[in-house]
Design a protein around this motif. Structure first.
Motif, short mmCIF file in Angstrom:
data_model
loop_
_atom_site.label_atom_id
_atom_site.label_comp_id
_atom_site.label_asym_id
_atom_site.label_seq_id
_atom_site.Cartn_x
_atom_site.Cartn_y
_atom_site.Cartn_z
N UNK A 1 7.88 38.96 29.95
CA UNK A 1 8.04 38.50 28.58
C UNK A 1 6.72 37.94 28.07
N UNK A 2 6.27 38.46 26.92
CA UNK A 2 5.04 38.03 26.26
C UNK A 2 5.41 37.51 24.88
N UNK B 1 4.80 35.91 14.32
CA UNK B 1 5.55 35.80 15.58
C UNK B 1 5.49 37.16 16.27
N UNK B 2 5.28 37.15 17.57
CA UNK B 2 5.30 38.38 18.35
C UNK B 2 6.02 38.16 19.67
N UNK B 3 6.92 39.06 20.00
CA UNK B 3 7.65 39.02 21.27
C UNK B 3 7.69 40.43 21.83
N UNK B 4 7.26 40.59 23.07
CA UNK B 4 7.34 41.87 23.76
C UNK B 4 8.00 41.62 25.11
N UNK B 5 9.04 42.39 25.39
CA UNK B 5 9.74 42.25 26.66
C UNK B 5 9.82 43.60 27.36
N UNK C 1 -0.30 38.81 19.75
CA UNK C 1 -0.42 38.27 21.11
C UNK C 1 -1.87 38.33 21.58
N UNK C 2 -2.57 39.44 21.31
CA UNK C 2 -4.00 39.54 21.66
C UNK C 2 -4.81 38.49 20.92
#
Length: 195
Positions: free
Chosen positions: A60-61, A49-53, A159-160
């Protein structure tokens, strides 16, 4: 595991949270808008799981292993895809410099001076997590950097990958050092900047 709190892993768990509450500290302290919160979850050492804000930009990604990478909030998110470009001279690439750039000769100065004449543009935004997300979105065509930490890359790397890109090691003697983007560009960058 986190930049501010260190590592608190439990030997009896296969799961780990990898958190950077402020990636891009220098930008934040200068009042520049490119900084973010990066949260990753690993299972048996693999990102799931990946979350970047990026709060100032309200970007939000997200990614879940096997479910693609997404930009935007639930219900209105769009799927991310890495760049379709295949030649470095058409690309805008990003990188950064390690904190020990003044004392360590593997500091990215040589690599940047080699790459800049060979690309359309170069960006240095100051947040590895955000650079990786821009690479997943295709607004940055490829990215590389030396001497990163797990909390810098855990979420963004997934994400990439979920956006169709690859992430490969750049060298093995500078913590986490990576090249990310579409496979063709990653291989070309690897050839150009090989140590």
């Amino acid at each position: 595991m986190g930049e501010e709190t260190g590592q608190h892993l439990h030997a009896d768990s296969d799961w780990a949270w990898v958190v950077d509450p402020l990636d891009g500290t220098n930008s934040y302290s200068q009042g520049l808008p490119v900084f973010c919160v990066s949260i990753g979850v690993t299972y048996k050492g693999e990102g799931v799981v990946g979350v970047v804000y990026a709060p100032y930009l309200d970007e939000l990604y997200t990614a879940v292993k096997g479910d693609g990478a997404w930009f935007g909030k639930a219900g209105e998110a769009t799927r991310l895809h890495v760049s379709s470009k295949t030649c470095l001279k058409e690309c805008v690439v990003a990188s950064g410099f390690p904190y020990d750039k003044a004392t360590n000769p593997i500091n990215n100065i040589r690599e940047v001076s080699i790459i800049i004449p060979q690309v359309r543009g170069f960006r240095r935004m100051g947040s590895a997590a955000y650079d990786l997300c821009c690479t997943a979105m295709g607004t940055i065509d490829a990215y590389w950097e030396y001497n990163l930490n797990p909390w810098d890359v855990c979420a963004g790397q997934l994400i990439v990958q979920e956006a169709g890109g690859i992430v490969i090691p750049l060298c093995d003697n500078r913590k986490i050092s990576i090249i990310a983007g579409p496979e063709t560009l990653v291989k070309e960058l690897e050839t150009v900047i090989k140590i």
